[in-house]
Motif scaffolding. Structure first.
Motif, PDB file in Angstrom:
ATOM      1  N   ASN A   1      69.360  10.853  -1.485  1.00 39.07           N
ATOM      2  CA  ASN A   1      69.079  10.863  -0.058  1.00 39.07           C
ATOM      3  C   ASN A   1      68.399  12.146   0.394  1.00 39.07           C
ATOM      4  N   ASN A   2      68.546  13.216  -0.392  1.00 43.15           N
ATOM      5  CA  ASN A   2      67.944  14.491  -0.040  1.00 43.15           C
ATOM      6  C   ASN A   2      66.572  14.695  -0.681  1.00 43.15           C
ATOM      7  N   LEU A   3      66.135  13.737  -1.476  1.00 46.10           N
ATOM      8  CA  LEU A   3      64.873  13.904  -2.185  1.00 46.10           C
ATOM      9  C   LEU A   3      63.726  13.284  -1.378  1.00 46.10           C
ATOM     10  N   VAL A   4      62.634  14.028  -1.297  1.00 40.01           N
ATOM     11  CA  VAL A   4      61.443  13.505  -0.620  1.00 40.01           C
ATOM     12  C   VAL A   4      60.303  13.492  -1.626  1.00 40.01           C
ATOM     13  N   SER A   5      59.278  12.695  -1.323  1.00 37.79           N
ATOM     14  CA  SER A   5      58.108  12.606  -2.209  1.00 37.79           C
ATOM     15  C   SER A   5      58.539  12.368  -3.653  1.00 37.79           C
ATOM     16  N   LEU A   6      59.236  11.267  -3.853  1.00 41.60           N
ATOM     17  CA  LEU A   6      59.772  10.995  -5.176  1.00 41.60           C
ATOM     18  C   LEU A   6      58.672  10.801  -6.205  1.00 41.60           C
ATOM     19  N   PRO A   7      58.842  11.381  -7.378  1.00 38.08           N
ATOM     20  CA  PRO A   7      57.836  11.231  -8.434  1.00 38.08           C
ATOM     21  C   PRO A   7      57.896   9.847  -9.060  1.00 38.08           C
ATOM     22  N   THR A   8      56.875   9.546  -9.834  1.00 40.70           N
ATOM     23  CA  THR A   8      56.792   8.290 -10.565  1.00 40.70           C
ATOM     24  C   THR A   8      56.986   8.564 -12.054  1.00 40.70           C
ATOM     25  N   VAL A   9      57.792   7.738 -12.699  1.00 38.53           N
ATOM     26  CA  VAL A   9      57.947   7.809 -14.154  1.00 38.53           C
ATOM     27  C   VAL A   9      57.049   6.725 -14.745  1.00 38.53           C
ATOM     28  N   TYR A  10      55.974   7.141 -15.398  1.00 37.83           N
ATOM     29  CA  TYR A  10      54.990   6.200 -15.919  1.00 37.83           C
ATOM     30  C   TYR A  10      55.399   5.628 -17.265  1.00 37.83           C
ATOM     31  N   ASP A  11      56.136   6.415 -18.020  1.00 32.03           N
ATOM     32  CA  ASP A  11      56.483   5.966 -19.363  1.00 32.03           C
ATOM     33  C   ASP A  11      57.736   6.718 -19.815  1.00 32.03           C
ATOM     34  N   GLY A  12      58.441   6.156 -20.790  1.00 30.66           N
ATOM     35  CA  GLY A  12      59.602   6.823 -21.353  1.00 30.66           C
ATOM     36  C   GLY A  12      60.892   6.507 -20.600  1.00 30.66           C
ATOM     37  N   GLU A  13      61.950   7.247 -20.938  1.00 32.12           N
ATOM     38  CA  GLU A  13      63.277   7.001 -20.373  1.00 32.12           C
ATOM     39  C   GLU A  13      63.896   8.305 -19.873  1.00 32.12           C
ATOM     40  N   LEU A  14      64.604   8.204 -18.724  1.00 38.73           N
ATOM     41  CA  LEU A  14      65.394   9.308 -18.195  1.00 38.73           C
ATOM     42  C   LEU A  14      66.815   8.806 -17.992  1.00 38.73           C
ATOM     43  N   TRP A  15      67.795   9.687 -18.261  1.00 33.15           N
ATOM     44  CA  TRP A  15      69.191   9.240 -18.179  1.00 33.15           C
ATOM     45  C   TRP A  15      70.098  10.409 -17.844  1.00 33.15           C
ATOM     46  N   ILE A  16      71.053  10.174 -16.927  1.00 24.71           N
ATOM     47  CA  ILE A  16      72.136  11.114 -16.654  1.00 24.71           C
ATOM     48  C   ILE A  16      73.446  10.360 -16.854  1.00 24.71           C
ATOM     49  N   ASN A  17      74.374  10.990 -17.543  1.00 27.67           N
ATOM     50  CA  ASN A  17      75.671  10.356 -17.816  1.00 27.67           C
ATOM     51  C   ASN A  17      76.326   9.929 -16.499  1.00 27.67           C
ATOM     52  N   PRO A  18      76.591   8.648 -16.309  1.00 31.61           N
ATOM     53  CA  PRO A  18      77.142   8.164 -15.033  1.00 31.61           C
ATOM     54  C   PRO A  18      78.592   8.572 -14.801  1.00 31.61           C
ATOM     55  N   ASP A  19      79.245   9.136 -15.820  1.00 36.12           N
ATOM     56  CA  ASP A  19      80.659   9.489 -15.697  1.00 36.12           C
ATOM     57  C   ASP A  19      80.884  10.939 -15.300  1.00 36.12           C
ATOM     58  N   ILE A  20      79.806  11.686 -14.992  1.00 45.49           N
ATOM     59  CA  ILE A  20      79.985  13.094 -14.648  1.00 45.49           C
ATOM     60  C   ILE A  20      79.655  13.338 -13.173  1.00 45.49           C
ATOM     61  N   ARG A  21      80.247  14.404 -12.646  1.00 41.74           N
ATOM     62  CA  ARG A  21      79.948  14.849 -11.280  1.00 41.74           C
ATOM     63  C   ARG A  21      78.841  15.900 -11.344  1.00 41.74           C
ATOM     64  N   ILE A  22      77.940  15.839 -10.339  1.00 45.00           N
ATOM     65  CA  ILE A  22      76.762  16.703 -10.351  1.00 45.00           C
ATOM     66  C   ILE A  22      76.743  17.596  -9.110  1.00 45.00           C
ATOM     67  N   GLY A  23      76.378  18.855  -9.304  1.00 42.49           N
ATOM     68  CA  GLY A  23      76.119  19.766  -8.201  1.00 42.49           C
ATOM     69  C   GLY A  23      74.668  20.193  -8.264  1.00 42.49           C
ATOM     70  N   VAL A  24      73.914  19.976  -7.181  1.00 39.66           N
ATOM     71  CA  VAL A  24      72.474  20.265  -7.183  1.00 39.66           C
ATOM     72  C   VAL A  24      72.164  21.400  -6.218  1.00 39.66           C
ATOM     73  N   TYR A  25      71.582  22.482  -6.755  1.00 40.60           N
ATOM     74  CA  TYR A  25      71.099  23.591  -5.936  1.00 40.60           C
ATOM     75  C   TYR A  25      69.640  23.313  -5.621  1.00 40.60           C
ATOM     76  N   GLU A  26      69.368  22.973  -4.361  1.00 37.89           N
ATOM     77  CA  GLU A  26      67.996  22.679  -3.956  1.00 37.89           C
ATOM     78  C   GLU A  26      67.346  23.924  -3.362  1.00 37.89           C
ATOM     79  N   GLN A  27      66.041  23.921  -3.286  1.00 39.91           N
ATOM     80  CA  GLN A  27      65.307  25.093  -2.827  1.00 39.91           C
ATOM     81  C   GLN A  27      65.475  25.341  -1.333  1.00 39.91           C
ATOM     82  N   GLU A  28      65.820  24.320  -0.574  1.00 36.55           N
ATOM     83  CA  GLU A  28      66.017  24.465   0.865  1.00 36.55           C
ATOM     84  C   GLU A  28      67.394  23.942   1.261  1.00 36.55           C
ATOM     85  N   ILE A  29      68.048  24.647   2.193  1.00 28.89           N
ATOM     86  CA  ILE A  29      69.327  24.200   2.741  1.00 28.89           C
ATOM     87  C   ILE A  29      69.061  23.092   3.748  1.00 28.89           C
ATOM     88  N   SER A  30      69.893  22.069   3.739  1.00 31.30           N
ATOM     89  CA  SER A  30      69.732  20.950   4.670  1.00 31.30           C
ATOM     90  C   SER A  30      69.726  21.447   6.116  1.00 31.30           C
TER      91      SER A  30
END
Length: 207
Positions: free
Chosen positions: A71-100
């Protein structure tokens, strides 16, 4: 580097021959990542090289479970080829460049309270004061609006934010860009102090 035998068997995030970009512009090709539990992966490159793009792509395409981050991501990139994966069983903390924007006009005390409430986490005045003490804020800082904090203070507020849900994966997107040298050292000292705890780090730095 650890030997294959010494590395954790638990994969936290991965990319396999991923090609990523925006519209018809390819920024990254043949990206391969194998990030295991309690490891640090650093992404280094010049401004505009695609570090933030890779992080956005991982969060957006890597798992269907990280909707709060999306919900905090803008201008989402496109994945043209290949695979991306994050383990669905983990909690994530994201440090973004700008504070909401929702936190900028709040005092430090109220912003910490609100970010915990936004994550449906319990919070109290005692915990807020302890967090501020742990992350080098003074009692007088509690009433200062977030937008009036220094770059280093904002960076420390961001640490409080990303650690609120006790994450297992920390994603740090150029966290000390525009921060003075003293505050930069303080920031990385605080992050390095987390290492005895089992965190996995994905860090982006400008070179």
């Amino acid at each position: 580097l650890k030997s294959s035998e010494a590395r954790s068997k638990r994969v936290v995030a991965s990319a396999k021959n991923a090609t990523i970009g925006y519209s018809d512009k390819i920024l990254l090709e043949s990206i391969n990542i194998d990030l295991r539990e309690n490891e640090i992966l650093e992404l280094r490159g010049r401004n505009g090289a695609g570090k933030t793009t890779l992080i956005k792509a991982l969060l957006n395409y890597g798992s269907d479970l990280h909707l709060a981050d999306k919900n905090n991501l803008v201008s989402l990139p496109t994945v043209y080829d290949g695979e991306l994966w994050i383990n669905p069983d983990i909690r994530i903390g994201v440090y973004e460049q700008e504070i909401s924007d929702k936190y900028l006009n709040l005092s430090l005390k109220n912003a910490i309270e609100q970010l915990y409430l936004d994550k449906n986490l319990p919070i109290s005045d005692t915990k807020i004061r302890q967090l501020c003490s742990d992350y080098l804020f003074t009692a007088t800082d509690l009433d200062i609006p977030i937008m009036q904090l220094s770059g280093g203070q904002k960076a420390r507020f961001q640490i409080i934010s990303i650690l609120a849900n006790d994450p297992q994966l920390l994603i740090l997107d150029e966290p000390t860009t525009g921060v003075d040298p003293l505050s930069r050292r303080q920031f990385w000292r605080l992050v390095d102090d987390l290492r005895p705890v089992s965190y996995t780090h994905l860090r982006a730095h400008e070179t």
